[in-house]
Design an enzyme around this catalytic site. Structure first.
Site, PDB file in Angstrom:
ATOM      1  N   GLY B  53      31.663 -44.241 137.685  1.00 31.99           N
ATOM      2  CA  GLY B  53      31.502 -44.910 138.971  1.00 31.99           C
ATOM      3  C   GLY B  53      32.241 -44.076 140.006  1.00 31.99           C
ATOM      4  CD  GLN B 198      25.753 -45.757 132.583  1.00 32.17           C
ATOM      5  OE1 GLN B 198      24.584 -45.977 132.269  1.00 32.17           O
ATOM      6  NE2 GLN B 198      26.182 -44.550 132.888  1.00 32.17           N
ATOM      7  CG  ASP B 239      27.238 -41.852 141.470  1.00 32.24           C
ATOM      8  OD1 ASP B 239      26.335 -42.694 141.280  1.00 32.24           O
ATOM      9  OD2 ASP B 239      28.269 -41.793 140.778  1.00 32.24           O
ATOM     10  CE  LYS B 250      24.458 -42.979 135.875  1.00 31.70           C
ATOM     11  NZ  LYS B 250      24.909 -41.666 135.343  1.00 31.70           N
TER      12      LYS B 250
END
Lengths: 356, 356
Positions: B53, B198, B239, B250
């Site tokens: 993260g 995740q 991100d 992601k």
């Protein structure tokens, strides 16, 4: 590559007078043939996905109906067995189509003639499927040869539409096998196809066995590979095609079609005409199978010592949903590849086909 | 829900004078804290995704740099440690941002003062992150409250952008936690997020722990759920955000954005401003991490007896590719939710922010 009978998904055992199928739930770890010799075994094979893929489901059901008539060829049992087999899975229209073919072949006959005729019909459907898939391969090969590409043609596929989904050749993989045979350098991006992993378990296994270079990727990767310019076309199958050209295929197909459209990558759907349902005006009419959420939450694999384990991925008590198919609208489909030729995905093209 | 220090992803142990983090590779099966007390342990935690993260990666790296200065506070070691930590993962810009914050705080100081100041800086980044995420939650809550929906608000998310990806609250999950606290009925579609899962491993665990109703689905399902009208909005993190509003998140995020756009479902991206990289004109400038293909081919789970196994899913010799992120173009983003407010995803909006 299909010169011998060995490389097929379903075969007739003349000695035992039963059908043998590859148990696809065990692939790629174990290649095991199993006999289908009872109504329960036919139904279980379809519902548990020992056999899957619209064409193969249909042919398996046809043999199941022929089997049911061996012990009781009455009209009541014909209808009962038909209904039982039809109820195994809702989405692929081939199940309905193949059962109808058998019913039409035997319904008007005296009961004592029905079992043999039904079996002959199942054999014929099996042979027709091989011919149709080979034709799809030839038709698709011309599309692939016409693509403007560099050294190697990078084809993305989803789920398994290879010979494991049919009898031989496959639908989406048939043009790839034909391309390889024609000396066209190909590489296949195999989308793993969660939750049942038919891409990783079946398509990668098929392609490796045939010597076709391939790379497995998470389903999530497909857009990024297109952004990089690493995909020359997408080539998938369909479980049911509506009269307007909408296609219903394994869950996740629609996302690939969207990404292909966004990157001007051709998106081809390969199908035998037996997957067309002219009674469905559009994809909205197609029933989408909802499977057990447990298929999302657990997986089977083999540890470093070669021992198999079914493992839970999620915390206890986790809830999951598992729609098994999605609808790709015709507007996202570049072409339909059929045994009668390549056509546009629209009502006019489909209405012009010969479904005799 | 974050009134105690217990519910956080990273904490300072004043007795041992080290950082403790939850080892996220063990979730949801085991909740274990581990001490980071060497440069290797900090780097390993980031590369192996014990911490992941974008915000949490940055803060962990800041503590790592502070740690490095304890034994050697020379300018040479400051630069060496900064470079080592920066090389752990390429995509999330927070790594660079947080390390720069520490360097700027200490570079001009006498070496003997650097270690203490670096630690204070890391503590401050940690506290700021909590405040920023709570603000993102409040800003996002207003968007959720404004959606025209029925009884329950169905929110789809991808990967984990919850408190496990930050310190507390999270980015994409913060508005959901705030909505729950405000009495707004919510249900979350958790996309499992292959290949590292995740969504299934972290987001579902977080939401269940907080009592937020959720359902895990295969990443492939997301288009079909929208077609059914079962998704009111998509809410994800990022991100790295480019100056033009493109977001890098992601792998698989882009496919959800395409499907949302095709169904007129709002697609929201929640982010602290530390993920904005004004040096990237567009998403094309953002480096995409390529991780080991083995992450696609094997998985860890727990069998019925509670025993853990790492199992291979594919046949031996299967090749896999594993790009870890993809780019969602700004045209597909309905809004960016930041600690400074909700804004459109475009150059003008981003240029107007205060990055001080």
């Amino acid at each position: 590559m299909f010169s011998t009978d060995e490389l097929c998904s379903l075969r007739w055992d003349p000695t035992r007078q039963t059908v043998e199928v590859i148990d696809q739930t065990l692939l790629p770890h174990t290649l095991r043939w199993c006999h289908l010799d009872s109504m329960d075994s036919f139904c279980h094979a379809i519902t548990s996905m020992q056999v899957r893929g619209a064409p193969l489901i249909g042919i398996t059901a046809a043999y199941g109906l022929a089997h049911a008539l061996q012990s009781d060829s009455s009209s009541e049992n014909l209808e009962r067995a038909r209904a039982t087999l039809l109820a195994t899975r809702p989405t692929a229209i081939n199940l309905h189509w193949a059962l109808q073919r058998v019913v039409q072949a035997v319904a008007a006959l005296p009961p004592e003639d029905r079992a043999q005729r039904a079996l002959a019909c199942a054999h014929r459907l099996r042979e027709e499927d091989i011919v149709n898939c080979a034709q799809i391969g030839e038709q698709g090969l011309r599309l692939l040869q016409a693509l403007p590409v560099g050294k190697t043609l990078n084809i993305m596929t989803h789920c398994n539409a290879g010979w494991l989904a049919t009898i031989q050749w496959g639908t989406a993989l048939a043009p790839i096998y034909k391309a390889q045979a024609a000396g066209l350098p190909v590489h296949v991006w195999v989308s793993e196809t969660r939750p049942r992993n038919q891409g990783m378990n079946l398509t990668a296994w098929e392609l490796q066995r045939a010597g076709v270079p391939c790379t497995v990727v998470a389903d999530n990767s497909c857009g990024e590979l297109m952004r990089r310019g690493d995909v020359d076309c997408v080539l998938v199958g369909t479980d049911r095609t509506a009269a307007n050209g909408d296609v219903c295929n394994k869950i996740g197909t629609y996302l690939k079609a969207l990404a292909a459209h966004d990157h001007a990558v051709p998106f081809y759907v390969a199908l035998p005409l037996s997957t067309v349902d002219m009674d469905c005006a559009s994809g909205a009419d197609i029933p989408i199978e909802e499977r057990d959420g447990a298929e999302v939450l657990s997986v089977y694999g083999v540890d470093a010592a070669g021992e198999g384990h079914a493992v839970n991925l999620a915390a206890a008590g986790t809830r999951a949903a598992n729609p098994a198919f999605d609808i790709t609208p015709a507007r996202l489909v570049s072409a339909l590849i059929t045994e009668q030729g390549v056509l546009e995905a629209n009502s006019e093209s489909l209405a012009g086909l010969n479904f005799a």
